[in-house]
Design a protein around this motif. Structure first.
Motif, PDB file in Angstrom:
ATOM      1  N   TYR A 155      -2.925   4.255  -9.707  1.00  0.00           N
ATOM      2  CA  TYR A 155      -2.834   5.687  -9.400  1.00  0.00           C
ATOM      3  C   TYR A 155      -3.548   5.912  -8.075  1.00  0.00           C
ATOM      4  O   TYR A 155      -4.745   5.670  -7.953  1.00  0.00           O
ATOM      5  CB  TYR A 155      -3.475   6.510 -10.504  1.00  0.00           C
ATOM      6  N   ALA A 157      -4.663   8.531  -5.309  1.00  0.00           N
ATOM      7  CA  ALA A 157      -4.828   9.963  -5.080  1.00  0.00           C
ATOM      8  C   ALA A 157      -5.975  10.277  -4.137  1.00  0.00           C
ATOM      9  O   ALA A 157      -5.971  11.315  -3.488  1.00  0.00           O
ATOM     10  CB  ALA A 157      -5.047  10.694  -6.408  1.00  0.00           C
ATOM     11  N   ASN A 183      -0.213  10.412  -5.358  1.00  0.00           N
ATOM     12  CA  ASN A 183      -0.367  11.865  -5.303  1.00  0.00           C
ATOM     13  C   ASN A 183      -1.172  12.234  -4.065  1.00  0.00           C
ATOM     14  O   ASN A 183      -2.401  12.124  -4.043  1.00  0.00           O
ATOM     15  CB  ASN A 183      -1.068  12.361  -6.565  1.00  0.00           C
ATOM     16  N   ALA A 185      -0.814  15.315  -2.673  1.00  0.00           N
ATOM     17  CA  ALA A 185      -0.571  16.751  -2.556  1.00  0.00           C
ATOM     18  C   ALA A 185      -1.824  17.535  -2.186  1.00  0.00           C
ATOM     19  O   ALA A 185      -1.726  18.582  -1.548  1.00  0.00           O
ATOM     20  CB  ALA A 185       0.004  17.289  -3.862  1.00  0.00           C
ATOM     21  N   LEU A 205       4.304  11.890  -4.598  1.00  0.00           N
ATOM     22  CA  LEU A 205       4.219  13.318  -4.274  1.00  0.00           C
ATOM     23  C   LEU A 205       3.431  13.464  -2.980  1.00  0.00           C
ATOM     24  O   LEU A 205       2.279  13.029  -2.897  1.00  0.00           O
ATOM     25  CB  LEU A 205       3.523  14.086  -5.401  1.00  0.00           C
ATOM     26  N   SER A 207       2.397  16.372   0.039  1.00  0.00           N
ATOM     27  CA  SER A 207       2.441  17.773   0.469  1.00  0.00           C
ATOM     28  C   SER A 207       3.150  17.848   1.819  1.00  0.00           C
ATOM     29  O   SER A 207       3.271  16.847   2.531  1.00  0.00           O
ATOM     30  CB  SER A 207       1.027  18.331   0.574  1.00  0.00           C
ATOM     31  N   VAL A 314       4.722  17.331 -10.970  1.00  0.00           N
ATOM     32  CA  VAL A 314       3.699  17.849 -10.052  1.00  0.00           C
ATOM     33  C   VAL A 314       2.481  18.330 -10.825  1.00  0.00           C
ATOM     34  O   VAL A 314       1.327  18.008 -10.486  1.00  0.00           O
ATOM     35  CB  VAL A 314       4.275  18.980  -9.189  1.00  0.00           C
ATOM     36  N   LEU A 317       0.495  15.439 -12.253  1.00  0.00           N
ATOM     37  CA  LEU A 317      -0.216  14.711 -11.211  1.00  0.00           C
ATOM     38  C   LEU A 317      -1.455  15.459 -10.747  1.00  0.00           C
ATOM     39  O   LEU A 317      -2.527  14.874 -10.557  1.00  0.00           O
ATOM     40  CB  LEU A 317       0.714  14.445 -10.021  1.00  0.00           C
ATOM     41  N   ARG A 318      -1.331  16.756 -10.581  1.00  0.00           N
ATOM     42  CA  ARG A 318      -2.452  17.537 -10.070  1.00  0.00           C
ATOM     43  C   ARG A 318      -3.556  17.689 -11.116  1.00  0.00           C
ATOM     44  O   ARG A 318      -4.679  18.060 -10.794  1.00  0.00           O
ATOM     45  CB  ARG A 318      -1.962  18.884  -9.566  1.00  0.00           C
ATOM     46  N   TRP A 322      -1.668  10.823 -14.703  1.00  0.00           N
ATOM     47  CA  TRP A 322      -0.650  10.066 -13.986  1.00  0.00           C
ATOM     48  C   TRP A 322       0.241   9.235 -14.897  1.00  0.00           C
ATOM     49  O   TRP A 322       1.412   9.027 -14.598  1.00  0.00           O
ATOM     50  CB  TRP A 322      -1.286   9.195 -12.915  1.00  0.00           C
ATOM     51  N   ALA A 325       2.770  11.576 -16.106  1.00  0.00           N
ATOM     52  CA  ALA A 325       3.680  11.929 -15.009  1.00  0.00           C
ATOM     53  C   ALA A 325       4.736  10.850 -14.823  1.00  0.00           C
ATOM     54  O   ALA A 325       5.915  11.152 -14.597  1.00  0.00           O
ATOM     55  CB  ALA A 325       2.887  12.124 -13.716  1.00  0.00           C
TER      56      ALA A 325
END
Length: 339
Positions: A155, A157, A183, A185, A205, A207, A314, A317-318, A322, A325
């Protein structure tokens, strides 16, 4: 309004314009090259060096145009520049003053020999090199870039520790990932471009970014992306939820499904600050460089308007969930029979 018009110029128009510009610039170099033999040696050498720099600049321009140039065109332009550069360097070597021959006496030869003998490590290095090349390591990326390479089942992030530096703009590289969830984002740093290569069964993902997203060799992935320009090569059986300010380009791909970008908390503000919202979303206007016929390419399709699955991914993930997700993404994807 003018900005929007410029940003939505089709890839085919951009390719045609680049062809004209490239042809003019290479012809200028050839015309100047033809004058070299009529010039004094010093002037000819100076001109050759100027032309070598011009070819190097044209090579940079060609690399930047990769976002819209077909792979075949890229290879042709690159080969032309390589041949031209080799021709110029050969001419430079012919014009450059040759070093004068100097005879070394026996004492000098013995001195050099003794110095060489005093450095046995040089011989060891040569032997190692002759044994064969070292194994290839991680791909080379720009020193200021953020890269994730060679991971499986991870994962991803956390941004780099210095991501909050004021004014810092970084390119991001995701290379050789399998069964990973990415992720990006909630990163606060400014991302210039995203480079994605060799992904298998991954969920990504990102942003909204103000620059380009370039993808190569993505298989059985779910991608949620927003960018100004989007280009995808040699990818298969992948679902893309996309906001893009110009027509997406695909090449040597099949089994692709393009969907609208999901609206989630913070995404509208990012689309605005990145300048993408003013351009509109062209996710369904895909240009397939392997399909020149008038009717729909069999290599991609537009998905259903329902974005609930993407929103669910989304949100999970946020929240840092994960594994759930990835389950929601339903990987590996089953290739739709209609493609």
């Amino acid at each position: 309004m003018a900005t929007t018009a410029e940003s939505t110029v089709s890839a085919k128009e951009a390719t045609a314009a680049f062809f004209v510009s490239f042809k003019e610039k290479t012809q200028d170099v050839l015309d100047e090259f033809a004058r070299i033999d009529s010039l004094p040696q010093a002037e000819g050498l100076a001109l050759v060096n100027d032309l070598i720099r011009s070819v190097a600049e044209l090579d940079k321009t060609t690399t930047s145009a990769a976002i819209f140039l077909p792979l075949y065109d890229q290879r042709q332009y690159s080969q032309q520049l390589k041949d031209l550069s080799a021709q110029l360097k050969e001419k430079r070597d012919a014009l450059a003053p040759r070093a004068k021959f100097s005879f070394k006496g026996r004492n000098a030869a013995r001195t050099a020999s003794s110095k060489t003998a005093a450095r046995p490590e040089a011989s060891t290095t040569s032997t190692d090199a002759a044994a064969g090349p070292a194994k290839a390591g991680p791909p080379v990326v720009p020193p200021n870039a953020v890269s994730f390479y060679g991971l499986q089942g991870q994962y991803i992030a956390s941004p780099p520790s210095d991501a909050s530096e004021a004014g810092a703009v970084r390119d991001v590289y995701l290379i050789s990932l399998a069964d990973c969830v990415v992720n990006l984002a909630d990163w606060q740093m400014s991302v210039g471009a995203v480079h994605i290569r060799d992904l298998t069964r991954c969920v990504v993902l990102v942003s909204p970014v103000s620059g380009s997203i370039l993808l190569d060799s993505c298989i059985d992935c779910v991608l949620i992306l927003a960018c100004r320009q989007y280009r995808m090569h040699q990818s298969h059986n992948t679902r893309i939820h996309l906001y893009v300010g110009s027509k997406p380009i695909i090449e040597d791909c099949d089994g692709l499904e393009f969907n609208d970008y999901p609206v989630f908390t913070g995404s509208l503000g990012r689309l605005e600050t990145s300048g993408l919202s003013a351009l509109g979303n062209h996710f369904s206007e895909v240009e397939d460089f392997n399909w020149l016929k008038q009717h729909q390419s069999p290599n991609w399709r537009v998905g259903t308007p329902d974005n609930n699955t993407a929103l669910q991914i989304v949100e999970l993930l946020r929240e840092g969930r994960w594994v759930e997700a990835k389950t929601a993404a339903q990987l590996p994807l089953v290739k739709p029979t209609s493609l």
